[in-house]
Motif scaffolding. Structure first.
Motif, PDB file in Angstrom:
ATOM      1  N   GLY A  25     -41.244   0.728  27.377  1.00  0.00           N
ATOM      2  CA  GLY A  25     -41.317   0.711  26.289  1.00  0.00           C
ATOM      3  C   GLY A  25     -39.847   0.965  25.172  1.00  0.00           C
ATOM      4  O   GLY A  25     -39.606   0.611  24.870  1.00  0.00           O
ATOM      5  N   LEU A  29     -37.269  -0.835  23.888  1.00  0.00           N
ATOM      6  CA  LEU A  29     -37.323  -1.182  22.586  1.00  0.00           C
ATOM      7  C   LEU A  29     -37.448   0.603  22.794  1.00  0.00           C
ATOM      8  O   LEU A  29     -37.604   0.675  20.985  1.00  0.00           O
ATOM      9  N   VAL A  36     -46.842  -1.391  23.104  1.00  0.00           N
ATOM     10  CA  VAL A  36     -46.901  -2.401  22.470  1.00  0.00           C
ATOM     11  C   VAL A  36     -47.434  -2.848  23.737  1.00  0.00           C
ATOM     12  O   VAL A  36     -47.768  -4.545  23.229  1.00  0.00           O
ATOM     13  N   PRO A  46     -47.640  -9.855  20.501  1.00  0.00           N
ATOM     14  CA  PRO A  46     -46.135  -9.880  19.789  1.00  0.00           C
ATOM     15  C   PRO A  46     -45.078 -10.452  18.838  1.00  0.00           C
ATOM     16  O   PRO A  46     -45.213 -11.670  19.430  1.00  0.00           O
ATOM     17  N   HIS A  49     -38.845 -11.580  18.859  1.00  0.00           N
ATOM     18  CA  HIS A  49     -37.617 -10.167  19.064  1.00  0.00           C
ATOM     19  C   HIS A  49     -38.617  -9.088  20.172  1.00  0.00           C
ATOM     20  O   HIS A  49     -37.961  -8.750  20.703  1.00  0.00           O
ATOM     21  N   LYS A  50     -39.827  -8.672  19.894  1.00  0.00           N
ATOM     22  CA  LYS A  50     -40.038  -7.900  21.508  1.00  0.00           C
ATOM     23  C   LYS A  50     -40.263  -8.276  22.552  1.00  0.00           C
ATOM     24  O   LYS A  50     -40.064  -7.275  23.582  1.00  0.00           O
TER      25      LYS A  50
END
Length: 248
Positions: A25, A29, A36, A46, A49-50
């Motif tokens: 993570g 991110l 997430v 998700p 983008h993630k």
């Protein structure tokens, strides 16, 4: 691809790289938690983008476009592989700055161009390129060993701290740092190389919250020629007596 298949693929690659969900993570991110990944596990899809950020952190391909045949995919992979010199290995690099002073959050943890290392050197050091990562150093508390702007190579397999070794860590507030760790009863010390910087204590549960990214195995320093200045010195007085022989 179903959400559960995405989760299984992410988990398999994460375990291969010996990363915790929280470390993933942070790298993907800039979030020091597993929320997430856990959301994907529960079936929540998700965002693109993630998912792209997670794939980049794991070294996985993120592709959106027309469906490609197996032959086309294989050809593309072979073409990319042919550009890599056989005697070098490329290690992933992220723009996370490991703070050598007050922590930095690593919120811009996106993937940068990889760094090449000689394969024979990595074999000599018993390093696996796919299980290493290159990050930058920020601050002066690790001087004279590490300087602001240096690059460091971390071995992600080394996540169990050994007394006196230097590690990249995710600290209790989510800051990414690089420190020498000393083990004490029910805790650890984050020690700087710079004697002017204080040693920090992580005791009890706080010590358990410090996550090891990897151990330091290499550092690189670059010099800016424009910032290098000559130190003026007074001419030294000669202390030698010369006997001159003149031609006749």
């Amino acid at each position: 691809m179903e959400t559960h298949e995405i989760y299984e693929l992410i988990e398999a690659r994460r375990k291969e790289l010996n990363l915790s969900q929280s470390q993933l993570g942070m790298l993907a991110l800039g979030q020091d938690n597993s929320s997430v990944i856990q959301a994907i596990k529960r079936g929540s899809s998700p965002s693109a983008h993630k998912l792209e950020a997670i794939c980049n952190a794991l070294g996985l391909e993120f592709y959106v476009g027309r469906k490609r045949s197996d032959g086309e995919t294989q050809s593309s992979s072979n073409q990319e592989g042919s550009e890599v010199p056989n005697d070098f290995a490329f290690v992933e690099r992220f723009d996370v700055s490991l703070s050598a002073g007050p922590g930095t959050s690593g919120e811009n943890a996106k993937k940068l161009a990889p760094v090449a290392f000689r394969l024979d050197w990595m074999r000599e050091k018993r390093l696996a390129p796919e299980k290493c990562v290159v990050c930058g150093v920020r601050g002066n508390s690790m001087e004279p060993l590490l300087f602001d702007g240096d690059l460091v190579l971390l071995d992600r397999r080394q996540t169990d701290p050994r007394d006196g070794q230097i590690y990249g860590v995710v600290d209790i507030e989510g800051d990414t740092r690089i420190k020498r760790i000393e083990l004490i009863d029910n805790g650890l010390l984050l020690r700087s190389e710079n004697p002017e910087c204080r040693t920090e204590l992580r005791h009890g549960e706080d010590a358990n919250r410090v996550q090891i990214i990897g151990s330091l195995v290499w550092s690189g320093h670059s010099y800016d020629a424009s910032s290098q200045t000559l130190i003026s010195q007074k001419p030294r007085k000669s202390t030698m007596n010369h006997e001159w022989i003149l031609p006749r």
